[in-house]
Design a protein around this motif. Structure first.
Motif, PDB file in Angstrom:
ATOM      1  N   UNK A   1       0.834  -1.194   0.000  1.00 19.45           N
ATOM      2  CA  UNK A   1       0.000   0.000   0.000  1.00 19.45           C
ATOM      3  C   UNK A   1       0.872   1.249   0.000  1.00 19.45           C
ATOM      4  N   UNK A   2       1.949   1.222   0.808  1.00 18.62           N
ATOM      5  CA  UNK A   2       2.819   2.387   0.924  1.00 18.62           C
ATOM      6  C   UNK A   2       3.562   2.626  -0.389  1.00 18.62           C
TER       7      UNK A   2
ATOM      8  N   UNK B   1       2.487   1.888  -3.314  1.00 18.28           N
ATOM      9  CA  UNK B   1       1.490   2.425  -4.227  1.00 18.28           C
ATOM     10  C   UNK B   1       1.215   3.890  -3.918  1.00 18.28           C
ATOM     11  N   UNK B   2       1.140   4.173  -2.614  1.00 19.19           N
ATOM     12  CA  UNK B   2       0.737   5.492  -2.123  1.00 19.19           C
ATOM     13  C   UNK B   2       1.729   6.558  -2.530  1.00 19.19           C
TER      14      UNK B   2
END
Lengths: 205, 218, 242
Positions: C174-175, C177-178
């Motif tokens: 997620x990070x 991607x973020x």
């Protein structure tokens, strides 16, 4: 046979409290547990109810047979007496709560919120819950706490009717309920520590 | 199971504060943010999706310790564990009841609060959709945390410490959907990731929650 | 004689008592050799100058920060499946060590980042992941502390470790991607170790071996302490019951 224990040992918080327990209960039978506070009666009842595993020995309990009642009644103070009972009835797949209301003399309180009941009335409601479970084996922990004499009679009558209907009951209590029941004093089954040869083992004891 | 859901919802309505408190907290967080960062509209517009997501997440966190603690105190959990209901079902219903009483009102309130922060027009549907998809995961994860800390007297703070790291992926993808939506970009990728995390969480985590609850009831 | 016999606390204490001095000595030797070699006998990087030498602390610490969690995961699984107490206690013992490794990695990263990127902290995916890992360590240790019954604590923390591992991996992606989502085409490359020359690589390997051995020594020592603490607790509980 609803419950059969042989050479059962139980532990509380990892420490053995009772051992060498053997008993059996069939339809229509009741067993009263006695023993001083902290002897392990509650732990034994919780073990029979399937809430915790036995330390050793065998314990056979018929499937889906236990109705457990502990110190706490599991009542919601914001719900009425009827709603509380109906909830437990539908959890146990039963529909009628009328018999339970009548048996424990709760008819006149049916629409009161459980939070407004006295301690004894709450206890009666908690015990009435047993009737709506439709289960044969009652496992009761100090069921008569805060009940007056008349209510104790109501309760004893309910247990007698339950036994007559083919049920069984395992009750930890200090008072005489006037039941035809065997008595198991757990004092003599207190777990004694034995030193394991060769030092401490897996369980650190 | 239906009876349990009905009972929990009835309790939430009658005990009062259940819906109101989370919503009021959400409102206050959103009101306090401009005081903290200044009233410039472009800045507020830029941070609106993130602030709304964070506010919803914190409001959700607020009521987590009530999911199981009340039933623990009055002995209902013991009785349910000995009833025909599987504990996996109990924790799922508990999470669902928490979502209906906390998550759903937050989803509905978020667009209104978006106005306060000058959320751009295209952002509204995406914000609502991302919250609607993400908040169920927050409730399910919260139930896991509540099951872990149910026997503890002061479990509230510990619960936050355990649950917040688990919220990271949901927050990242959820806020990203809202942010991209607000900026007029394509939010499909984070939206699918968010939906995936929510589905996976709902499908698998109740088993962990029930296992943990059984250990705590011993 | 199966490997599992060492899961018996008594056998474990006997074996670990014999192994511990050797592991500790070897760890010390590796660290001294690796660090002295790295600090004083390697050339300075033509771009980064002497600051590059913090790599000999940073990379091994980061390595152990992740591997310590992995070890806890394996130990938790062994506890869940086979219920060996030593395994649960080893997981408990590894957590603070892993957490300190994470802190070392974060702090040395910040100190390194200041002259290199002109900032102590950037929300780079890698840095952020370590920060999240740090939070997981905190929660895991707090849960161990909060629960009285040691077996229940072992059970609950094992499940938390399992669920936490899944979410730590999810967070990692997620990070990634973020931050890509935020800064399209970031120009700052933070993967310094990807193009390390051999001169730096060999002392780094020695340092990594040193950190692995240090971790092993600390975990063995702490597990021994935990076993003894557990035994004291059991004896006290028994005396109260008697």
């Amino acid at each position: 046979m609803l419950v059969k224990a042989s050479d059962l040992a139980i532990a509380r918080g990892g420490v053995p409290v009772l051992e060498g327990l053997s008993f059996a209960l069939g339809a229509g039978e009741a067993l009263i547990l006695r023993g001083p506070n902290g002897a392990g009666k509650t732990t034994l009842l919780r073990t029979v109810a399937g809430l915790q595993p036995a330390l050793s020995g065998t314990l056979e309990v018929a499937e889906e047979s236990v109705a457990y009642a502990a110190h706490a009644d599991g009542l919601k103070s914001m719900l009425t007496v009827t709603e509380n009972l109906s909830f437990w009835a539908s959890v146990f797949g039963q529909s009628s709560i009328e018999a339970a209301l009548d048996r424990f003399n709760l008819r006149s309180l049916a629409d009161r919120q459980a939070g407004t009941l006295s301690a004894g009335q709450k206890r009666r409601l908690g015990l009435a819950r047993l009737l709506v479970t439709g289960r044969p084996l009652w496992v009761l922990d100090e069921p008569t706490v805060s009940l007056d004499t008349a209510s104790v009679q109501l309760f004893a009558a309910a247990v007698r009717a339950h036994l007559a209907g083919g049920g069984a009951a395992l009750i930890a209590t200090h008072i005489d309920l006037g039941l035809e029941a065997r008595v198991l004093d757990v004092t003599s089954h207190k777990a004694v520590h034995r030193d394991i040869p060769g030092g401490f083992e897996e369980a650190f004891l | 199971m239906i009876a349990l859901l009905r009972r929990d919802l009835a309790l939430a309505v009658r005990a009062g504060g259940g819906f109101g408190l989370g919503l009021a907290f959400f409102l206050i967080v959103v009101v306090l943010v401009p005081f903290g960062v200044g009233p410039e509209t472009p800045l507020l517009t830029a941070i609106a999706p993130g602030v709304l997501w964070l506010g919803a997440l914190l409001a959700c966190l607020l009521s987590l310790d009530r999911i199981l603690a009340l039933d623990w105190e009055d002995g209902s959990l013991d009785l349910m564990a000995t009833s025909p209901l599987p504990l996996e079902g109990v924790v799922t219903i508990k999470a669902l009841a928490h979502w209906v009483t906390t998550g759903l009102p937050l989803v509905l309130a978020a667009p209104v609060l978006g106005v306060l922060l000058n959320l751009p027009g295209p952002g509204y549907p995406w914000l609502t959709l991302s919250l609607a998809l993400g908040t169920p995961a927050l409730s399910v994860l919260g139930t896991f945390g509540a099951a872990l800390t149910v026997g503890l007297k002061r479990g509230g703070l510990l619960l936050s410490l355990l649950v917040l790291p688990l919220y990271v992926p949901t927050l990242i993808f959820g806020a990203e959907v809202a942010r991209r939506g607000a900026a007029g970009l394509d939010p499909m990728t984070p939206l699918l990731m968010l939906a995936g995390i929510t589905c996976g969480t709902i499908a698998l985590l109740p088993f962990a929650s029930a296992a943990v609850l059984r250990m705590n009831l011993r | 004689m199966s490997l599992w016999e060492y899961a018996n606390p008594k056998k474990f204490l006997a074996l670990s008592g014999k192994v511990l001095p050797w592991v500790s000595g070897l760890a010390l030797a590796c660290l001294v050799i690796g660090l002295v070699w790295g600090f004083f006998f390697t050339p300075e990087d033509y771009r980064q100058g002497a600051t590059v030498k913090i790599i000999y602390l940073h990379v091994p610490a980061a390595l152990m920060a992740i591997n310590s969690w992995l070890m806890m995961l394996v130990a938790s699984l062994i506890w869940i499946v086979r219920r060996h107490h030593v395994s649960a206690l080893a997981a408990k013992a590894a957590a603070p060590v892993g957490m300190v490794m994470t802190v070392i990695a974060l702090v040395t990263g910040a100190i390194w980042g200041q002259p290199m990127w002109g900032t102590w902290w950037a929300w780079d995916p890698r840095l952020t992941s370590f920060l999240i890992l740090f939070l997981f360590y905190l929660g895991y240790m707090a849960l161990w502390d909060a629960i009285e019954n040691p077996d229940t604590a072992a059970d609950l923390t094992s499940i938390l470790c399992l669920v936490g591992s899944v979410f730590a991996v999810l967070s990692r992606y997620a990070v990634l991607f973020w931050n890509q989502g935020l800064h399209q085409g970031a120009s700052l490359s933070m993967d310094a170790e990807e193009n390390v020359a051999d001169v730096f690589w060999y002392p780094l390997l020695v340092c990594m071996a040193g950190f692995v051995l240090l971790f092993l020594a600390l975990v063995l020592l702490r597990t021994r302490t935990e076993i003894r603490a557990r035994r004291i607790k059991a004896i006290l509980a028994r005396e109260r019951a008697a």
